[in-house]
Scaffold this active site. Structure first.
Site, mmCIF file in Angstrom:
data_model
loop_
_atom_site.group_PDB
_atom_site.id
_atom_site.type_symbol
_atom_site.label_atom_id
_atom_site.label_comp_id
_atom_site.label_asym_id
_atom_site.label_seq_id
_atom_site.Cartn_x
_atom_site.Cartn_y
_atom_site.Cartn_z
ATOM 1 N N TYR A 82 -95.408 -38.850 12.637
ATOM 2 C CA TYR A 82 -94.501 -38.816 13.790
ATOM 3 C C TYR A 82 -94.735 -40.007 14.698
ATOM 4 O O TYR A 82 -95.714 -40.747 14.538
ATOM 5 C CB TYR A 82 -94.686 -37.511 14.571
ATOM 6 C CG TYR A 82 -95.931 -37.475 15.452
ATOM 7 C CD1 TYR A 82 -97.201 -37.362 14.896
ATOM 8 C CD2 TYR A 82 -95.837 -37.588 16.841
ATOM 9 C CE1 TYR A 82 -98.334 -37.336 15.697
ATOM 10 C CE2 TYR A 82 -96.963 -37.565 17.650
ATOM 11 C CZ TYR A 82 -98.209 -37.437 17.074
ATOM 12 O OH TYR A 82 -99.325 -37.430 17.859
ATOM 13 N N HIS A 108 -100.424 -27.693 -3.266
ATOM 14 C CA HIS A 108 -101.163 -28.817 -2.680
ATOM 15 C C HIS A 108 -100.731 -30.135 -3.299
ATOM 16 O O HIS A 108 -100.629 -31.151 -2.632
ATOM 17 C CB HIS A 108 -102.675 -28.645 -2.895
ATOM 18 C CG HIS A 108 -103.294 -27.656 -1.953
ATOM 19 N ND1 HIS A 108 -103.036 -26.311 -2.008
ATOM 20 C CD2 HIS A 108 -104.158 -27.825 -0.917
ATOM 21 C CE1 HIS A 108 -103.704 -25.690 -1.063
ATOM 22 N NE2 HIS A 108 -104.405 -26.585 -0.379
ATOM 23 N N ARG A 147 -95.187 -48.789 12.976
ATOM 24 C CA ARG A 147 -96.319 -47.878 12.758
ATOM 25 C C ARG A 147 -95.877 -46.644 11.964
ATOM 26 O O ARG A 147 -96.619 -46.145 11.113
ATOM 27 C CB ARG A 147 -96.944 -47.468 14.098
ATOM 28 C CG ARG A 147 -98.233 -46.675 13.922
ATOM 29 C CD ARG A 147 -98.966 -46.452 15.225
ATOM 30 N NE ARG A 147 -98.195 -45.638 16.152
ATOM 31 C CZ ARG A 147 -98.574 -45.361 17.403
ATOM 32 N NH1 ARG A 147 -99.710 -45.842 17.883
ATOM 33 N NH2 ARG A 147 -97.832 -44.612 18.183
ATOM 34 N N ARG A 188 -94.683 -24.070 -2.273
ATOM 35 C CA ARG A 188 -96.001 -24.443 -1.758
ATOM 36 C C ARG A 188 -96.937 -24.831 -2.900
ATOM 37 O O ARG A 188 -97.164 -24.047 -3.826
ATOM 38 C CB ARG A 188 -96.607 -23.281 -0.958
ATOM 39 C CG ARG A 188 -97.924 -23.666 -0.308
ATOM 40 C CD ARG A 188 -98.515 -22.546 0.516
ATOM 41 N NE ARG A 188 -99.762 -23.001 1.137
ATOM 42 C CZ ARG A 188 -100.933 -23.045 0.502
ATOM 43 N NH1 ARG A 188 -101.029 -22.645 -0.745
ATOM 44 N NH2 ARG A 188 -102.012 -23.490 1.133
ATOM 45 N N GLU A 247 -111.851 -42.147 20.970
ATOM 46 C CA GLU A 247 -110.616 -42.168 21.775
ATOM 47 C C GLU A 247 -110.429 -40.822 22.441
ATOM 48 O O GLU A 247 -111.307 -39.967 22.384
ATOM 49 C CB GLU A 247 -109.420 -42.515 20.886
ATOM 50 C CG GLU A 247 -109.179 -41.529 19.758
ATOM 51 C CD GLU A 247 -107.951 -41.841 18.909
ATOM 52 O OE1 GLU A 247 -107.049 -42.567 19.353
ATOM 53 O OE2 GLU A 247 -107.896 -41.319 17.774
ATOM 54 N N LYS A 298 -100.667 -41.673 11.985
ATOM 55 C CA LYS A 298 -100.146 -40.793 13.041
ATOM 56 C C LYS A 298 -99.575 -39.539 12.384
ATOM 57 O O LYS A 298 -98.358 -39.353 12.250
ATOM 58 C CB LYS A 298 -99.116 -41.518 13.907
ATOM 59 C CG LYS A 298 -98.947 -40.850 15.268
ATOM 60 C CD LYS A 298 -98.366 -41.770 16.298
ATOM 61 C CE LYS A 298 -97.964 -41.075 17.583
ATOM 62 N NZ LYS A 298 -99.038 -40.474 18.347
ATOM 63 N N LEU A 333 -106.401 -43.947 16.464
ATOM 64 C CA LEU A 333 -105.011 -44.378 16.327
ATOM 65 C C LEU A 333 -104.867 -45.652 17.155
ATOM 66 O O LEU A 333 -105.242 -45.671 18.330
ATOM 67 C CB LEU A 333 -104.064 -43.306 16.872
ATOM 68 C CG LEU A 333 -102.596 -43.699 16.728
ATOM 69 C CD1 LEU A 333 -102.142 -43.525 15.289
ATOM 70 C CD2 LEU A 333 -101.713 -42.905 17.657
HETATM 71 N N1 PDD Z 1 -100.168 -39.546 21.313
HETATM 72 N N2 PDD Z 1 -104.635 -41.684 20.135
HETATM 73 C C1 PDD Z 1 -104.121 -40.480 19.826
HETATM 74 C C2 PDD Z 1 -104.965 -39.521 19.078
HETATM 75 C C3 PDD Z 1 -102.813 -40.152 20.227
HETATM 76 O O1 PDD Z 1 -102.295 -38.964 19.905
HETATM 77 C C4 PDD Z 1 -102.054 -41.092 20.977
HETATM 78 C C5 PDD Z 1 -100.662 -40.826 21.439
HETATM 79 C C6 PDD Z 1 -102.649 -42.338 21.266
HETATM 80 C C7 PDD Z 1 -101.907 -43.406 22.025
HETATM 81 O O2 PDD Z 1 -100.883 -43.953 21.235
HETATM 82 P P1 PDD Z 1 -99.602 -44.624 21.891
HETATM 83 O O3 PDD Z 1 -100.084 -45.560 22.915
HETATM 84 O O4 PDD Z 1 -98.951 -45.302 20.752
HETATM 85 O O5 PDD Z 1 -98.760 -43.524 22.491
HETATM 86 C C8 PDD Z 1 -103.939 -42.598 20.822
HETATM 87 C C9 PDD Z 1 -98.762 -39.250 21.564
HETATM 88 C C10 PDD Z 1 -98.227 -39.776 22.846
HETATM 89 C C11 PDD Z 1 -98.520 -37.775 21.346
HETATM 90 O O6 PDD Z 1 -99.069 -37.260 20.376
HETATM 91 O O7 PDD Z 1 -97.767 -37.150 22.107
#
Ligand code: PDD
Length: 284
Positions: free
Chosen positions: A32, A101, A51, A99, A177, A145, A201
């Site tokens: 996503y 895996h 990305r 379903r 993070e 992501k 991420l």
């Molecule tokens: N999340 N790290 C993680 C684990 C994240 O879920 C996000 C963002 C970021 C920052 O990424 P960006 O700057 O590209 O938004 C870092 C989004 C906003 C969410 O899951 O809603």
């Protein structure tokens, strides 16, 4: 009436249906993006689209549309929903199947998108938040992501249960993070953040801040640092598409410290806002 995007159609929200066989539902088998809309224009659209396509490639989903076709569909949704300030959530799952895996490469990926109105984060950006320092229990491909966010949502809940707005994670003592954000520290006027590898991420906001800091002549060190460093930081902040640059005034949990909202954070906040304004007004 609210509308959502399913594959190449915009449909009323009430008619939007997803199969119970969707692999996203069974396995979290999907990816996503969250893209911000300011003054009717997407911010940093290309990096988000790139990305998303990278994430698809990393999990072996062959997308049945081009980047431009996806952008066109997202624009149609944005116009239909008349979003001035808000965000757009877009996800792609591997598709609907019995379903198993073992995935087949024959499934048709399912694209899904909806918009959300702006949730003001102004108070947090001005006053800062508390962050709960806890172990990073996630998998080893945090660069993807993925919609599979169990480790992230568990950390966020834990943080909230300790009256904190975000969790700050560490793996083998190195700070990675936030649960839904990237983390930066300021020490002696230098900016520190974890390198963009498989353990975080690589946030689009993170990349924008690195660019902004370079323009401002602020030194940046992208290296892992131990969690104990958090206690001695001059300033700290978390960043994401939704929260931009949000300062941290208190660390709780496995590190305890109180910080002041410092000048470098403020300088970066102002510079990022300016960059957003310039880029979004140029694209409408
Ligand atoms: N999340 N790290 C993680 C684990 C994240 O879920 C996000 C963002 C970021 C920052 O990424 P960006 O700057 O590209 O938004 C870092 C989004 C906003 C969410 O899951 O809603």
């Amino acid at each position: 009436m609210k509308h959502v995007l399913i594959n190449d159609s915009i449909v009323p929200e009430a008619e939007a249906q997803v199969s119970y066989k969707d692999r996203g539902y069974h396995f979290g088998d999907g990816i996503y993006e969250v893209i911000r809309i300011y003054q009717g224009a997407f911010f940093a659209l290309d990096p988000h689209i790139n990305r998303l396509f990278d994430s698809a490639e990393k999990i072996d989903i062959a997308l049945p549309f081009s980047k431009q076709e996806l952008v066109d569909r997202l624009n149609v949704l944005k116009e239909k929903e008349v979003v001035i300030d808000g965000s757009l959530y877009v996800q792609i799952t591997r598709g609907a199947a019995e379903r198993n895996h073992l995935y087949s490469r024959e499934e048709q990926p399912i694209l899904f998108g909806f918009t959300l109105p702006d949730k003001s984060n102004e108070a947090n950006e001005t006053n800062g938040i508390s962050a709960y320092v806890t172990e990073d229990i996630r998998w080893l491909r945090c660069d993807i992501k993925s919609i599979n966010l169990l480790g992230n949502v568990m950390a966020k809940r834990k943080a909230s249960d300790h009256d904190c707005g975000e969790a700050v994670l560490y793996r083998e003592n190195a700070v990675t993070e936030g649960s839904s954000s990237n983390l930066f520290l300021v020490n002696n006027k230098t900016l520190y953040t974890h390198p963009a590898n498989n353990l975080i991420l690589n946030g689009i906001t993170r990349q924008e801040i690195i660019a902004v800091a370079a323009e401002l002549g602020i030194d940046i060190v992208e290296e892992p640092f131990p969690k104990e460093v958090l206690a001695h930081a001059d300033e700290a902040f978390v960043t994401s598409t939704s929260i931009e640059i949000t300062p941290i005034h208190t660390f709780k949990g496995d590190v305890e410290a109180t910080l002041t909202l410092g000048p470098i954070t403020k300088q970066l906040q102002q510079a990022l806002k300016k960059r957003i304004k310039t880029q979004t007004s140029a694209s409408v």
